[in-house]
Design a protein around this motif. Structure first.
Motif, short mmCIF file in Angstrom:
data_model
loop_
_atom_site.label_atom_id
_atom_site.label_comp_id
_atom_site.label_asym_id
_atom_site.label_seq_id
_atom_site.Cartn_x
_atom_site.Cartn_y
_atom_site.Cartn_z
N ASN A 21 0.85 -1.19 0.00
CA ASN A 21 0.00 0.00 0.00
C ASN A 21 0.89 1.24 0.00
N PRO A 22 0.87 2.03 -1.10
CA PRO A 22 1.75 3.22 -1.16
C PRO A 22 1.40 4.28 -0.13
N LEU A 27 7.61 2.68 -1.20
CA LEU A 27 7.86 1.53 -2.06
C LEU A 27 9.21 1.66 -2.76
N MET A 28 10.15 0.82 -2.35
CA MET A 28 11.48 0.80 -2.95
C MET A 28 11.84 -0.64 -3.34
N VAL A 317 11.76 -2.94 0.71
CA VAL A 317 12.80 -3.29 -0.26
C VAL A 317 12.57 -4.74 -0.65
N ARG A 318 13.21 -5.19 -1.71
CA ARG A 318 12.91 -6.53 -2.25
C ARG A 318 13.93 -7.56 -1.78
N PRO A 319 13.50 -8.53 -0.95
CA PRO A 319 14.41 -9.61 -0.58
C PRO A 319 14.67 -10.51 -1.79
N MET A 320 15.88 -11.01 -1.90
CA MET A 320 16.25 -11.84 -3.03
C MET A 320 16.14 -13.33 -2.67
N ARG A 321 16.03 -14.14 -3.72
CA ARG A 321 15.99 -15.59 -3.55
C ARG A 321 17.37 -16.17 -3.82
N THR A 322 17.52 -17.47 -3.57
CA THR A 322 18.76 -18.19 -3.86
C THR A 322 19.15 -17.98 -5.33
#
Length: 350
Positions: A21-22, A27-28, A317-322
Motif C-alpha cells: 500500500n503506497p 515503495l522501494m 525493499v525486495r528480498p532476493m531468492r537463492t
C-alpha cells in the motif's frame, strides 16, 4: 481435466505483492517510477475515458509510426504487446518447442523460465559468478544444437550489471541460427542499446517496456523490436486486440511530453543513485555497482533482518531468492525519500 504435465509440474510465479500500500509504505522494492506519469498523460486518459470510443475494439492508427520515431526504427519493425511479459511469451512460443532449449544467465527475470516451462522446452541456466559479471564464455559454452534462443538482459534484474555490446554482437555472429533476445527494459535509465546491430544481424530481437521510466506499469504496454519478417511471424501469435487503447493513449502522451519523465530519470541516476552509493560506502555496506534504477545490497548479518527492520519503519525493499538470499534490492526514489531510507537504515546499522 487432464492438465499438461509441463504445466502440472511447474510452480507459480508469485511476486510479493501482498500489502504493498503506497499510503502505508515507501515503495522501494519493484523498480517502479517513484512518481506517476505527467499531468498531461492523466489528462489524456481522462479525456479518453469521458469521450473515447470505449464501445469499439482498439484501433491503433499511427502509434507504431510515432513509437518508431522515438526508437529509431520503422513501424513494421515493432510489435506492441500487453506488457513486456507478453513480448517474452510470443517470442518464446514462436521459437521454442519440446526438445529445444533457451540459454540464459541466472539469476534473471523469472518470466523467461516460467514461459519456457509452459512450452515444455528446456531452460539452460548459466550461473552468474560471485562478482555478478555477465558470464559470457559460459553462456557460449552452454549453447548446443537444440538451442533456439540466447537471452541477454541489459542491464540485468536483479544484478544491475550488463553484458558489453561487443559480447552481444559476438553471440549474434557466432550463433546465426539462434535468436539473441536482448531485454532492454531499463534502456531509458542507461541510454545503452544494441539496436544499431539490427541492420547487420537478422537474429536480433529486442524487448522494451513502458513500465519503468515511462511510469505506466498498471496499463501494461511493452514492445518487441526486430526485422519486419520476424515481426510478421509474431503477429500470428499475438491477438489483434491484446493491447488496450488506454495504454496507447497514455504512451502517445508520454512520447509527446518527454521532459517531465526524462528530468526524473536524470535526477534518479545523476543525484539519487550517487547519494545512495556514497551512503553505503561510508557505512561499509557492500553493494554491487549497476546501471539501472536500483542497487543490489549485501548487508552484514544477512538480508532478512534488514528487510524486516526497514518494513517496520515503513520502507519496502525486495528480498532476493537463492543464490542471492543474502542480498536485498532497493529501487531509486527522489532524494528526499532516499534520505529517509538513509535515516532508517543508519539506525539499523548502529
Amino acid at each position: 481435466m487432464r492438465i499438461r504435465s509441463a504445466i502440472a509440474n511447474m510452480g507459480t510465479y508469485k511476486p510479493p505483492l501482498d500489502g504493498r500500500n503506497p499510503k502505508e509504505y515507501l515503495l522501494m522494492d519493484f523498480n517502479e517510477s517513484p512518481e506517476p506519469p505527467p499531468l498531461s498523460v492523466r489528462k489524456a486518459l481522462q479525456e479518453y475515458l469521458l469521450e473515447g470510443d470505449l464501445h469499439v475494439y482498439p484501433h491503433y492508427g499511427s502509434f507504431c509510426e510515432e513509437l518508431g520515431q522515438y526508437v529509431g526504427v520503422s513501424a513494421e519493425q515493432l510489435l506492441l504487446t500487453n506488457g513486456s511479459d507478453q513480448g517474452i511469451d510470443v517470442v518464446l512460443r514462436c521459437l521454442l518447442e519440446p526438445g529445444t532449449n533457451l540459454v540464459m544467465a541466472m539469476p534473471g527475470f523469472t518470466m523467461f523460465k516460467q514461459t519456457v516451462g509452459t512450452i515444455g522446452a528446456d531452460f539452460i541456466e548459466v550461473p552468474y559468478p560471485e562478482d555478478l559479471v555477465f558470464p559470457y564464455e559460459k553462456v557460449r559454452q552452454a549453447v548446443n544444437a537444440e538451442t533456439r534462443i540466447i537471452v541477454v538482459i541489459n542491464p540485468n534484474n536483479p544484478t544491475g550489471t550488463s553484458a558489453p555490446l561487443n559480447q552481444v554482437e559476438a553471440l549474434l555472429q557466432d550463433f546465426p541460427d539462434c535468436a539473441v533476445l536482448v531485454d532492454e527494459a531499463y534502456y531509458e535509465f542507461t541510454g545503452q542499446t544494441c539496436l544499431h546491430l539490427l541492420k547487420q544481424y537478422p537474429n536480433l530481437v529486442v524487448l522494451r517496456t513502458f513500465s519503468k521510466a515511462f511510469a505506466i506499469p498498471a496499463l501494461r504496454l511493452g514492445y518487441v523490436i526486430s526485422r519486419e519478417k520476424f515481426i510478421n511471424e509474431l503477429l500470428k501469435i499475438r491477438g489483434p486486440y491484446d493491447v488496450n487503447m488506454a495504454a496507447l493513449v497514455a504512451a502517445r502522451a508520454l512520447l509527446q511530453d518527454r521532459k517531465p519523465w526524462q528530468e526524473l530519470v536524470q535526477h534518479l541516476m545523476g543525484e539519487a543513485k550517487p547519494a545512495l552509493e556514497q551512503f553505503l560506502e561510508k557505512n561499509g555496506v557492500k553493494f554491487y555497482p549497476g546501471e539501472a534504477n536500483f542497487l543490489l545490497v549485501e548487508p552484514k548479518g544477512g538480508a532478512a533482518p534488514a528487510v524486516s527492520y526497514l518494513k517496520e519503519q515503513g520502507i519496502l525493499v525486495r528480498p532476493m531468492r537463492t543464490p542471492l538470499e543474502h542480498c536485498f534490492r532497493v529501487s531509486l526514489r527522489r532524494i528526499g525519500d532516499i534520505r529517509r531510507f538513509f535515516e532508517c537504515f543508519q539506525s539499523y546499522l548502529i
